[in-house]
Write a protein that holds these residues in place. Sequence first.
Motif, PDB file in Angstrom:
ATOM      1  N   ALA A   1      29.838  68.212  12.331  1.00 61.26           N
ATOM      2  CA  ALA A   1      29.081  68.050  13.204  1.00 61.26           C
ATOM      3  C   ALA A   1      29.032  66.740  14.439  1.00 61.26           C
ATOM      4  O   ALA A   1      29.648  66.560  15.499  1.00 61.26           O
ATOM      5  N   LEU A   2      29.329  65.590  13.426  1.00 59.65           N
ATOM      6  CA  LEU A   2      29.587  64.233  13.872  1.00 59.65           C
ATOM      7  C   LEU A   2      31.449  64.630  14.836  1.00 59.65           C
ATOM      8  O   LEU A   2      32.100  64.094  16.344  1.00 59.65           O
ATOM      9  N   GLU A   3      32.325  65.956  14.037  1.00 58.54           N
ATOM     10  CA  GLU A   3      33.506  65.790  14.606  1.00 58.54           C
ATOM     11  C   GLU A   3      33.413  66.423  15.747  1.00 58.54           C
ATOM     12  O   GLU A   3      34.301  66.565  16.981  1.00 58.54           O
ATOM     13  N   ARG A   4      32.614  67.337  15.658  1.00 60.68           N
ATOM     14  CA  ARG A   4      31.967  68.744  17.237  1.00 60.68           C
ATOM     15  C   ARG A   4      31.933  67.571  18.050  1.00 60.68           C
ATOM     16  O   ARG A   4      32.658  67.117  19.264  1.00 60.68           O
ATOM     17  N   LEU A   5      31.228  66.706  18.198  1.00 63.44           N
ATOM     18  CA  LEU A   5      30.440  65.961  18.928  1.00 63.44           C
ATOM     19  C   LEU A   5      31.624  64.981  19.432  1.00 63.44           C
ATOM     20  O   LEU A   5      31.715  64.952  20.732  1.00 63.44           O
ATOM     21  N   ASP A   6      32.477  64.364  18.793  1.00 65.40           N
ATOM     22  CA  ASP A   6      33.375  63.567  19.245  1.00 65.40           C
ATOM     23  C   ASP A   6      34.313  64.636  20.005  1.00 65.40           C
ATOM     24  O   ASP A   6      34.906  63.803  21.177  1.00 65.40           O
ATOM     25  N   ASP A   7      35.135  65.522  19.767  1.00 61.91           N
ATOM     26  CA  ASP A   7      36.004  66.282  20.442  1.00 61.91           C
ATOM     27  C   ASP A   7      34.958  67.380  21.893  1.00 61.91           C
ATOM     28  O   ASP A   7      35.967  67.812  22.137  1.00 61.91           O
ATOM     29  N   GLY A   8      33.585  67.627  21.792  1.00 64.91           N
ATOM     30  CA  GLY A   8      33.076  67.274  23.414  1.00 64.91           C
ATOM     31  C   GLY A   8      32.669  69.286  22.602  1.00 64.91           C
ATOM     32  O   GLY A   8      32.196  69.878  23.724  1.00 64.91           O
ATOM     33  N   THR A   9      32.367  69.681  21.242  1.00 65.43           N
ATOM     34  CA  THR A   9      32.281  70.881  21.093  1.00 65.43           C
ATOM     35  C   THR A   9      30.500  70.913  20.309  1.00 65.43           C
ATOM     36  O   THR A   9      30.389  71.670  19.823  1.00 65.43           O
ATOM     37  N   TYR A  10      29.978  69.689  20.690  1.00 66.71           N
ATOM     38  CA  TYR A  10      28.823  70.148  19.643  1.00 66.71           C
ATOM     39  C   TYR A  10      27.934  70.722  20.572  1.00 66.71           C
ATOM     40  O   TYR A  10      27.860  71.139  21.461  1.00 66.71           O
ATOM     41  N   GLY A  11      26.838  70.632  20.330  1.00 64.58           N
ATOM     42  CA  GLY A  11      26.255  71.885  20.873  1.00 64.58           C
ATOM     43  C   GLY A  11      26.394  73.445  21.434  1.00 64.58           C
ATOM     44  O   GLY A  11      25.760  74.110  22.417  1.00 64.58           O
ATOM     45  N   PHE A  12      27.298  74.262  21.024  1.00 63.35           N
ATOM     46  CA  PHE A  12      28.062  75.412  21.898  1.00 63.35           C
ATOM     47  C   PHE A  12      28.408  76.098  20.109  1.00 63.35           C
ATOM     48  O   PHE A  12      28.948  75.389  19.093  1.00 63.35           O
TER      49      PHE A  12
ATOM     50  N   ALA B   1      16.182  70.458  14.835  1.00 65.59           N
ATOM     51  CA  ALA B   1      15.553  70.629  13.666  1.00 65.59           C
ATOM     52  C   ALA B   1      16.676  70.738  12.749  1.00 65.59           C
ATOM     53  O   ALA B   1      16.390  70.657  11.530  1.00 65.59           O
ATOM     54  N   ILE B   2      17.679  71.221  13.062  1.00 67.18           N
ATOM     55  CA  ILE B   2      19.220  71.203  12.415  1.00 67.18           C
ATOM     56  C   ILE B   2      20.219  71.096  12.921  1.00 67.18           C
ATOM     57  O   ILE B   2      21.190  71.143  13.595  1.00 67.18           O
ATOM     58  N   PRO B   3      19.965  69.260  13.090  1.00 66.66           N
ATOM     59  CA  PRO B   3      21.018  69.279  13.943  1.00 66.66           C
ATOM     60  C   PRO B   3      22.854  69.172  13.195  1.00 66.66           C
ATOM     61  O   PRO B   3      23.988  69.144  14.603  1.00 66.66           O
ATOM     62  N   GLN B   4      22.931  69.600  11.724  1.00 64.25           N
ATOM     63  CA  GLN B   4      24.451  70.436  11.853  1.00 64.25           C
ATOM     64  C   GLN B   4      25.053  71.768  12.455  1.00 64.25           C
ATOM     65  O   GLN B   4      26.068  72.906  11.953  1.00 64.25           O
ATOM     66  N   ALA B   5      24.361  72.662  13.164  1.00 61.44           N
ATOM     67  CA  ALA B   5      24.301  73.698  13.375  1.00 61.44           C
ATOM     68  C   ALA B   5      25.319  74.270  13.833  1.00 61.44           C
ATOM     69  O   ALA B   5      25.823  73.495  14.709  1.00 61.44           O
ATOM     70  N   LYS B   6      25.221  75.660  13.590  1.00 65.73           N
ATOM     71  CA  LYS B   6      26.880  75.499  13.658  1.00 65.73           C
ATOM     72  C   LYS B   6      26.736  76.483  14.818  1.00 65.73           C
ATOM     73  O   LYS B   6      28.223  76.970  15.929  1.00 65.73           O
ATOM     74  N   TYR B   7      25.913  77.650  14.680  1.00 67.23           N
ATOM     75  CA  TYR B   7      26.246  78.610  15.826  1.00 67.23           C
ATOM     76  C   TYR B   7      24.803  79.225  16.837  1.00 67.23           C
ATOM     77  O   TYR B   7      23.352  78.550  15.808  1.00 67.23           O
ATOM     78  N   CYS B   8      24.662  80.136  17.680  1.00 67.68           N
ATOM     79  CA  CYS B   8      23.225  80.041  18.138  1.00 67.68           C
ATOM     80  C   CYS B   8      22.502  81.233  17.209  1.00 67.68           C
ATOM     81  O   CYS B   8      23.156  81.580  16.286  1.00 67.68           O
ATOM     82  N   LEU B   9      21.300  81.197  17.248  1.00 71.60           N
ATOM     83  CA  LEU B   9      20.616  81.703  16.530  1.00 71.60           C
ATOM     84  C   LEU B   9      21.074  83.451  16.140  1.00 71.60           C
ATOM     85  O   LEU B   9      21.225  83.626  15.472  1.00 71.60           O
ATOM     86  N   LYS B  10      21.208  84.260  17.097  1.00 72.93           N
ATOM     87  CA  LYS B  10      21.687  85.199  16.980  1.00 72.93           C
ATOM     88  C   LYS B  10      22.773  84.727  15.799  1.00 72.93           C
ATOM     89  O   LYS B  10      22.833  86.051  15.050  1.00 72.93           O
ATOM     90  N   HIS B  11      24.033  84.827  15.935  1.00 69.02           N
ATOM     91  CA  HIS B  11      24.888  84.913  14.819  1.00 69.02           C
ATOM     92  C   HIS B  11      24.678  83.703  13.793  1.00 69.02           C
ATOM     93  O   HIS B  11      25.102  84.332  12.909  1.00 69.02           O
ATOM     94  N   GLN B  12      23.446  82.737  14.170  1.00 67.40           N
ATOM     95  CA  GLN B  12      23.402  82.072  11.948  1.00 67.40           C
ATOM     96  C   GLN B  12      22.549  83.519  12.094  1.00 67.40           C
ATOM     97  O   GLN B  12      22.685  83.455  10.596  1.00 67.40           O
ATOM     98  N   VAL B  13      21.230  84.028  12.291  1.00 63.38           N
ATOM     99  CA  VAL B  13      21.360  85.576  11.579  1.00 63.38           C
ATOM    100  C   VAL B  13      22.458  86.525  10.870  1.00 63.38           C
ATOM    101  O   VAL B  13      22.238  86.619   9.831  1.00 63.38           O
ATOM    102  N   GLU B  14      23.437  86.240  11.435  1.00 61.56           N
ATOM    103  CA  GLU B  14      24.172  87.230  11.457  1.00 61.56           C
ATOM    104  C   GLU B  14      25.013  86.732  10.003  1.00 61.56           C
ATOM    105  O   GLU B  14      25.127  87.580   9.317  1.00 61.56           O
TER     106      GLU B  14
END
Length: 69
Positions: A17-28, A45-58
Amino acid sequence: HILRGNSKEYKNDLEAALERLDDGTYGFCLRPGCGKVIPFKRLKAIPQAKYCLKHQVEVNRVKDTVRVG
């Protein structure tokens, strides 16, 4: 030990997640073809979240299927 494994995975997820923050992809959402903004409430709630809720469910559904099957 299960707890150690989970904490190592958690640490790896936070570092990613910190790497995504550095490269500008964090939060997407990282799901190919999605890229939607992950809501701030979810990231708070989940700072390391990689996916939107729809895709996390999948992703969870696939993990559950693999564990059961």
